[in-house]
Design an enzyme around this catalytic site. Structure first.
Site, PDB file in Angstrom:
ATOM      1  N   LYS A 240       4.367  33.154 -38.299  1.00 39.97           N
ATOM      2  CA  LYS A 240       3.541  32.969 -37.104  1.00 39.97           C
ATOM      3  C   LYS A 240       3.911  33.348 -35.925  1.00 39.97           C
ATOM      4  CE  LYS A 240      -0.134  29.757 -35.478  1.00 39.97           C
ATOM      5  NZ  LYS A 240      -0.600  28.408 -35.406  1.00 39.97           N
TER       6      LYS A 240
ATOM      7  N   SER B 182      -5.456  28.193 -36.269  1.00 40.30           N
ATOM      8  CA  SER B 182      -5.333  29.145 -35.648  1.00 40.30           C
ATOM      9  C   SER B 182      -4.279  30.105 -36.419  1.00 40.30           C
ATOM     10  CB  SER B 182      -4.174  28.772 -34.373  1.00 40.30           C
ATOM     11  OG  SER B 182      -3.066  27.888 -34.821  1.00 40.30           O
TER      12      SER B 182
ATOM     13  N   SER C 208      -4.187  23.641 -37.779  1.00 38.50           N
ATOM     14  CA  SER C 208      -4.071  25.059 -38.091  1.00 38.50           C
ATOM     15  C   SER C 208      -3.265  25.509 -39.162  1.00 38.50           C
ATOM     16  CB  SER C 208      -3.406  25.671 -36.936  1.00 38.50           C
ATOM     17  OG  SER C 208      -4.361  25.630 -35.741  1.00 38.50           O
TER      18      SER C 208
END
Ligand code: GLN
EC number: 6.3.5.7
Length: 497
Positions: A80, A155, A179
């Protein structure tokens, strides 16, 4: 050997260790997959082709030299874009960090590299991890591989989508309010939010420091456990890192069982706003847990009804303070610095241009909630709710070993559907947020496809702090039972891209 991109991380590692395939071959197969499908999916913001191949070559050389490799050596991973990576851009999905190349690795990045895990690149995310759909990325949304017109969650939508589209067998996410787990649920993958303090936050760009937690994303429970073990453990560079041994999550994942466990169903997580097919799959999962030998009881956690409201005061408050460091002086973007403007004007022009609407909304909400005169009414009350949520968990865990619930109220919704309705978007994290407020551990794993739309449904398992191994023990049992029922893992049903 089966198509390399279809193998699990555990299988790939075993093949690499046995010498039947090289890490370079495995990495090339995944890079080719990225090349073939990521234009459609948009899971990656940055693909580090050269860096990945160099890491893979290094693993192959170490193996050739007779070195015994770690359990994930040579296996590719999607990281990420919230973790700093030395020499590789880190954007947090924001324009504000444009042009910034971090001079150092996050602890998670460093541990991955030390373990010989090959980092393919950085994945798309909602700006500063604020969102539930990846639509808040400054670089455009990610598509859900099950249906590219739908959201992959957020997210960490890029990380989850990279797994579901077989671009990577492993990924890393962060979970402040859901997330990791919510994207896992809507993409048919596995995601774990470890106990707060279990994985170092050093080099993980801060959103809400008392809630943020990095964790593993994978297509199987065992793969998630193997990755968990690589990234977890005490780090003196993070003052909230837990200085205690990491529970043996790999042993737990290899020995799945629920026999003799007492499992609580959280009563508050159903009702209005929950999709019928999600509840149906959840109820089937509960029946399955009983069949497997667990004793299942209903548990009430009344404060959970207030958790979402408390989260949307605490997280914005902390973000309004954390994001003050993006002042146009220290990192990334700088607008209007032509010698005629004051530093204050440059900061303000840069923030105006560099932050997206959701980030601005949160900074304003947080600044307001913390302002004198309102502090007690908003931030203070939210902190009290946080204590009540933690007490509900404490009471529940005095009676049961783990709690279960749906991970999300609905399956993946169409891109654009909730973009103008923040409240509808925030509700995607209804079932995940209480866990962050209390700091304990939770997993989402697939429990089937909703009958009405054929999209994946997630089962959430919640454990007390420092009992992360329970998630894997229960998760592995559920996963094996579902696979036996269907004859294959649910991820096999994802449509071809
Ligand atoms: N969707 C939640 C939010 O927007 C949680 C995000 C997260 O876990 N990073 O804040």
């Amino acid at each position: 050997m089966a198509d390399l991109i279809r193998l699990t991380a555990a299988e790939l590692a075993a093949e690499i260790a046995a010498g039947s395939v090289s890490s370079v071959e495995v990495t090339e197969a995944h890079l080719a997959r990225v090349e073939a499908v990521d234009e459609k999916v948009h899971a990656f913001l940055h693909v580090d082709r050269e860096g990945a191949l160099a890491q893979a070559r290094a693993v192959d050389e170490r193996r050739a030299a007779g070195e015994r490799l770690g359990p994930l050596a040579g296996v590719p991973l999607a990281l990420k874009d919230i973790f700093t990576t030395e020499g590789v851009p880190t954007t947090v999905g924001s324009k504000i960090l444009e042009g910034w190349i971090p001079p150092y690795d996050a602890t998670v990045t460093r541990r991955l590299k030390d373990a010989g895990v090959v980092i393919l690149g950085k994945t798309n995310m909602d700006e500063f991890a604020m969102g539930s759909s990846t639509e808040n990325s400054a670089f455009g949304p990610t598509g859900n591989p099950w249906d590219l017109t739908r959201i992959p969650g957020g997210s960490g939508g890029g990380s989850a989508a990279s797994l579901a589209s077989f671009q990577a067998p492993l990924a890393i996410g962060t979970d402040t309010g859901g997330s990791i787990r919510q994207p896992a649920a809507v993409t048919g993958t596995v995601g774990v939010k470890p106990t707060y303090g279990g994985v170092s936050r050093y080099g993980m760009v801060a959103f809400s420091s008392s809630l943020d937690q990095g964790g593993p994303c994978a297509r199987t429970v065992l793969d998630a456990a193997l990755l968990h073990q690589v990234i977890a453990g005490h780090d003196p560079l993070d003052s909230t890192s837990i200085d205690a041994p990491v529970p043996d999550v790999v042993e737990a994942a290899r020995n799945g069982s629920v026999a003799g466990l007492r499992i609580g169903v959280v009563k508050e997580f159903r009702g209005e706003g929950y999709q019928a097919g999600v509840l149906q799959r959840f109820d089937e999962s509960v029946a399955l847990l009983r069949e497997l030998g667990a004793e299942v009881v209903e548990v009430s956690c009344p404060s959970f009804d207030l958790a979402l409201a408390a989260y949307y005061l605490i997280a914005p408050s902390e973000c309004s303070s954390n994001l003050a460091r993006f002042d146009a002086m220290r990192y990334g973007l700088r607008i209007g610095d032509d010698g005629t403007r004051s530093a204050e004007e440059v900061t303000s022009l840069t923030r105006e241009a560099g932050f997206g609407p959701e980030v601005k909304r949160r900074v304003m909400l947080g600044t307001y909630a913390l302002s004198s005169g309102y502090y007690d009414a908003y931030y203070g009350s939210a902190q009290k709710v946080r204590t009540l949520v933690a007490r509900d968990f404490e009471r529940a865990f005095a009676d049961v070993h783990v709690l279960v619930s749906p991970t999300t109220p609905t399956t993946a919704f169409p891109i654009g559907e909730r973009a103008d309705d923040p409240m509808a978007m925030y509700r995607a994290d209804l079932c995940t947020i209480p866990v962050n407020l209390a700091g304990n551990a939770a997993m989402s794993l697939p429990c089937g496809l909703a009958p009405e739309d054929g999209l994946p449904v997630g089962l959430q398992i919640i454990a007390p702090a420092m009992a992360d191994d329970r998630l894997y023990r229960v998760g592995a049992a559920v996963e094996a039972a579902f696979q036996a029922r269907w004859g294959h893992p649910i991820i096999e049903e994802v449509p071809a891209l």
